[in-house]
Design a protein around this motif. Structure first.
Motif, PDB file in Angstrom:
ATOM      1  N   UNK A 183      41.023  10.215  55.531  1.00 36.42           N
ATOM      2  CA  UNK A 183      41.644   9.521  54.397  1.00 36.42           C
ATOM      3  C   UNK A 183      42.136  10.485  53.320  1.00 36.42           C
ATOM      4  N   UNK A 184      42.633  11.631  53.750  1.00 36.70           N
ATOM      5  CA  UNK A 184      43.070  12.655  52.799  1.00 36.70           C
ATOM      6  C   UNK A 184      44.170  12.134  51.884  1.00 36.70           C
ATOM      7  N   UNK A 185      45.152  11.443  52.430  1.00 38.73           N
ATOM      8  CA  UNK A 185      46.268  10.983  51.611  1.00 38.73           C
ATOM      9  C   UNK A 185      45.852   9.864  50.666  1.00 38.73           C
ATOM     10  N   UNK A 186      44.905   9.031  51.080  1.00 38.90           N
ATOM     11  CA  UNK A 186      44.397   8.012  50.164  1.00 38.90           C
ATOM     12  C   UNK A 186      43.683   8.652  48.978  1.00 38.90           C
ATOM     13  N   UNK A 187      42.926   9.717  49.240  1.00 37.54           N
ATOM     14  CA  UNK A 187      42.252  10.426  48.145  1.00 37.54           C
ATOM     15  C   UNK A 187      43.272  11.034  47.189  1.00 37.54           C
ATOM     16  N   UNK A 188      44.328  11.611  47.743  1.00 35.87           N
ATOM     17  CA  UNK A 188      45.367  12.198  46.895  1.00 35.87           C
ATOM     18  C   UNK A 188      46.128  11.118  46.130  1.00 35.87           C
ATOM     19  N   UNK A 222      28.497  16.207  55.797  1.00 31.87           N
ATOM     20  CA  UNK A 222      29.341  15.935  56.961  1.00 31.87           C
ATOM     21  C   UNK A 222      30.045  14.593  56.821  1.00 31.87           C
ATOM     22  N   UNK A 223      29.347  13.616  56.201  1.00 25.93           N
ATOM     23  CA  UNK A 223      29.940  12.289  56.027  1.00 25.93           C
ATOM     24  C   UNK A 223      31.200  12.355  55.174  1.00 25.93           C
ATOM     25  N   UNK A 224      31.135  13.118  54.068  1.00 25.84           N
ATOM     26  CA  UNK A 224      32.308  13.257  53.211  1.00 25.84           C
ATOM     27  C   UNK A 224      33.433  13.998  53.927  1.00 25.84           C
ATOM     28  N   UNK A 225      33.096  15.057  54.601  1.00 27.59           N
ATOM     29  CA  UNK A 225      34.127  15.847  55.283  1.00 27.59           C
ATOM     30  C   UNK A 225      34.865  15.004  56.314  1.00 27.59           C
ATOM     31  N   UNK A 226      34.115  14.175  57.030  1.00 20.51           N
ATOM     32  CA  UNK A 226      34.747  13.313  58.027  1.00 20.51           C
ATOM     33  C   UNK A 226      35.603  12.244  57.347  1.00 20.51           C
ATOM     34  N   UNK A 285      45.148   2.621  52.225  1.00 20.79           N
ATOM     35  CA  UNK A 285      45.889   2.226  51.029  1.00 20.79           C
ATOM     36  C   UNK A 285      47.330   2.718  51.062  1.00 20.79           C
ATOM     37  N   UNK A 286      47.533   3.937  51.535  1.00 24.39           N
ATOM     38  CA  UNK A 286      48.904   4.449  51.660  1.00 24.39           C
ATOM     39  C   UNK A 286      49.691   3.600  52.645  1.00 24.39           C
ATOM     40  N   UNK A 287      49.075   3.258  53.755  1.00 27.93           N
ATOM     41  CA  UNK A 287      49.755   2.433  54.759  1.00 27.93           C
ATOM     42  C   UNK A 287      50.028   1.032  54.209  1.00 27.93           C
ATOM     43  N   UNK A 288      49.130   0.525  53.385  1.00 31.51           N
ATOM     44  CA  UNK A 288      49.326  -0.801  52.795  1.00 31.51           C
ATOM     45  C   UNK A 288      50.545  -0.807  51.877  1.00 31.51           C
TER      46      UNK A 288
END
Length: 322
Positions: free
Chosen positions: A279-284, A270-274, A193-196
């Motif tokens: 996608x850390x910046x999308x979450x932020x 583990x799924x969430x951590x990965x 999303x950030x890249x979009x």
């Protein structure tokens, strides 16, 4: 007859000699024509005429709502109104409802059509957007309409300085997106999303790029989030000055019928951590959209109040002049 003398860096210049030199310049037709052109531009105060004469037709990127020196830094978002800074909403503005999640399209159209009797034009492909440019959709007269699309940057390019867009942007948690076919694909697979928003598929994103994406949301988006859909639709409608023409519960009924689901993951898994690592910046960015939604309780106000503020401001100005 004495003459005044000027000194600059040890050089003396006779005032009468300067006059004679200037007079001689006016005998040169090229110089004389240039002086006339400069005088004309000074009167019109429009340097764009000068550049058009030299370079031909103006680059489309220089269209928009900001001074030319700033336009290309933010193009094509300069063809979208600043949702807070540029109030009130004008009759010439075109509402754009941006939704990157495919199932959201039907809900947006249903609410606008059934609850507010607003005609919707869906631009969900590159071909549809190109057709809209060819027919100059933004200048269409007659019944009010709104554009719905998963393409924010691309659709922004159909607007003009005479008919700018106003965007309502739907955000959901990055886990929940089901993208439309034909959406841009990027070399780097993280933070879609950030890249979009930035149209940047190759850079290593950092806090600067995150800040740029936040600025886009802050400036040109009436934010709508999936966990506050009913309130988001009503806020956007009031902002545009639309009147509810369905039942009092029309929006709520449409949202409930759509049965929007949100995916949940254990943050210790583990799924969430990965996922978060990628996608850390999308979450932020999603968290920022939530913050913007709360902030807009005070700033995205009904059109009637927007107009009242303008009248009050104009009245204050008249009092100051008197």
């Amino acid at each position: 007859m004495s003459s005044r003398r000027y000194k600059y860096s040890g050089y003396e210049e006779d005032n009468e000699g300067v006059v004679q030199i200037l007079a001689s310049y006016t005998k040169n037709p090229i110089v004389l024509g240039s002086m006339a052109l400069v005088a004309f531009l000074a009167v019109t105060a429009d340097m764009s005429i000068f550049f058009d004469m030299i370079y031909g037709e103006k680059d489309a990127r220089y269209n928009g709502r900001l001074p030319n020196s700033l336009l290309t830094l933010n193009y094509p978002y300069t063809l979208l109104r600043g949702v807070v800074a540029e109030q009130p909403v004008e009759d010439s503005d075109i509402p754009l409802f941006w939704h990157a999640n495919k199932p959201d399209a039907a809900l947006v159209q249903k609410v606008l059509n059934n609850c507010y009797s607003i005609e919707t034009i869906e631009l969900d492909s590159a071909e549809a957007i190109q057709k809209a440019k060819e027919v100059n959709l933004a200048s269409r007269k007659g019944k009010k309409f709104a554009i719905t699309s998963p393409f924010l940057r691309e659709v922004a390019e159909i607007f003009t300085p005479e008919n700018l867009g106003r965007a309502t942007c739907f955000f959901r948690h990055p886990l929940d997106y089901e993208l439309f076919d034909g959406m841009p694909s990027f070399q780097n697979q993280d933070n879609y999303m950030a890249r979009l928003l930035l149209n940047d598929g190759v850079s290593n994103l950092g806090f600067k790029e995150l800040g740029d994406a936040k600025q886009i949301i802050r400036d040109v988006c009436v934010t709508a989030t999936m966990d506050k859909l009913v309130a988001s639709f009503k806020r956007a409608a009031d902002y545009y000055g639309w009147t509810l023409e369905g039942s009092e519960k029309c929006v709520e009924e449409c949202v409930n019928e759509a049965s929007m689901q949100e995916r949940e993951l254990d943050h210790d898994s583990d799924e969430w951590k990965e996922f978060y690592k990628t996608n850390r910046y999308d979450c932020q960015l999603y968290e920022f959209a939530q913050q913007a939604w709360r902030a807009q309780i005070q700033t995205i106000i009904p059109l009637s109040l927007q107009n009242q503020r303008v009248k009050r401001y104009e009245g204050d100005e008249e009092e100051e002049e008197n």
